[in-house]
Design an enzyme around this catalytic site. Sequence first.
Site, PDB file in Angstrom:
ATOM      1  N   LEU A 144       0.893  -1.136  -0.145  1.00 35.77           N
ATOM      2  CA  LEU A 144      -0.089  -0.053   0.150  1.00 35.77           C
ATOM      3  C   LEU A 144       0.827   1.196  -0.190  1.00 35.77           C
ATOM      4  O   LEU A 144       0.711   2.069   0.700  1.00 35.77           O
ATOM      5  CB  LEU A 144      -0.909   0.052   1.080  1.00 35.77           C
ATOM      6  CG  LEU A 144      -2.050  -1.238   1.324  1.00 35.77           C
ATOM      7  CD1 LEU A 144      -2.693  -1.134   2.617  1.00 35.77           C
ATOM      8  CD2 LEU A 144      -2.931  -0.867  -0.021  1.00 35.77           C
ATOM      9  N   CYS A 145       1.899   1.152  -0.779  1.00 35.65           N
ATOM     10  CA  CYS A 145       2.972   2.479  -0.757  1.00 35.65           C
ATOM     11  C   CYS A 145       3.244   2.814  -2.170  1.00 35.65           C
ATOM     12  O   CYS A 145       4.539   2.962  -2.696  1.00 35.65           O
ATOM     13  CB  CYS A 145       3.946   2.345   0.045  1.00 35.65           C
ATOM     14  SG  CYS A 145       5.079   0.709  -0.110  1.00 35.65           S
TER      15      CYS A 145
END
Length: 370
Positions: A144-145
């Site tokens: 999630l980056c």
Amino acid sequence: MKFFCVAGLLASAAAFQAQPAAFTTYSPAVGGATSNVFSESSSPAHRNRRATIVMDGKANAIRDRITSVKNTKKITMAMKLVAAAKVRRAQDAVLATRPFSETLQSVFGGLIARMGGEALDLPLLTQREVSKVTLVVITGDRGLCGGYNSFMIKKAEARFNELKDQGVACDMVLIGKKGITYFQRRGYPIRKTFETGQNPDSKQALAISEELLNTYLSGESDAVELLYTKFISLIASSPSARTLIPFSASEITQQGDEVFQLTSSGGDFEVERTELEVAEPQDFPNDMIFEQDPIQIINSILPLYLNGQILRTLQESVASELAARMQSMQSASDNAGDLAKRLSTEYNRARQAAVTQEILEIVSGASALE
């Protein structure tokens, strides 16, 4: 079947003509009186009356999806704020190590200047023929980056293949769960793995530096290269590579450094970068007598310097990961907002279509009775 459908429609129309108020919900008027939906009265009860609309399954599904999207947006906004708080923590950690790093760099520069070419004979400063290289690859522990982890992995693979094409043997020291999982599944030669989390400290950096020093001094590797993500801004980061061992005396005494500061204004986050001045080499008088031989002092300083460099790159990689997560969550929140608007428009259209359909059915039924 068609006869029964037409008969049912005609029956509904007849019932509507007989008692139209039964097909609407209304509020009692002032004084307890009631008014018909077709009444020309302008009483508050007439203005507050709302027709009962039977929504189909599609409209209900859209409404449920709107609720889900809005809840997701709340989660992504919360994750963005958490990442921002952790970026500030990483910033404070970098600033806390600056005094020691500057003093160490100044003393080392002074010793190099005092000893001249004699210091270049030290093992950690000696350039030798390279037949095997150890790559130190720093990735994150979580997703999630955005493309943070994938960019770093692609950079490491490209460097590994480049060295292989040159006939140079290569192995890896991996830091971070994402990189460990990726390279282990694909059978890359891995020397050792480390997991530092999102709060790297000096003990973890010391364990990594000791492993690298032992690898180089034992002759198992002729050079150690560090691949990490350089923190540039909240919307940009750069996969970078540098030679960690052997050291370059000129780089140690001349290379500058930068410190980032996360600021907020009007609900938006910004990054201010400050380029620090190069630590000036400490001036040691020629008649100064060292209790220990300067060579021994430099041999003691170099591991400390390596430890500091590794800790700094770990902290900078963490800051890059958190900044990428902030940007990713911001993009996700914006996309969720846009999607909610589109779904609301679609829901209103479906609702309007249902109202129009009911009106058409009523009018058609009334016309059929005439």
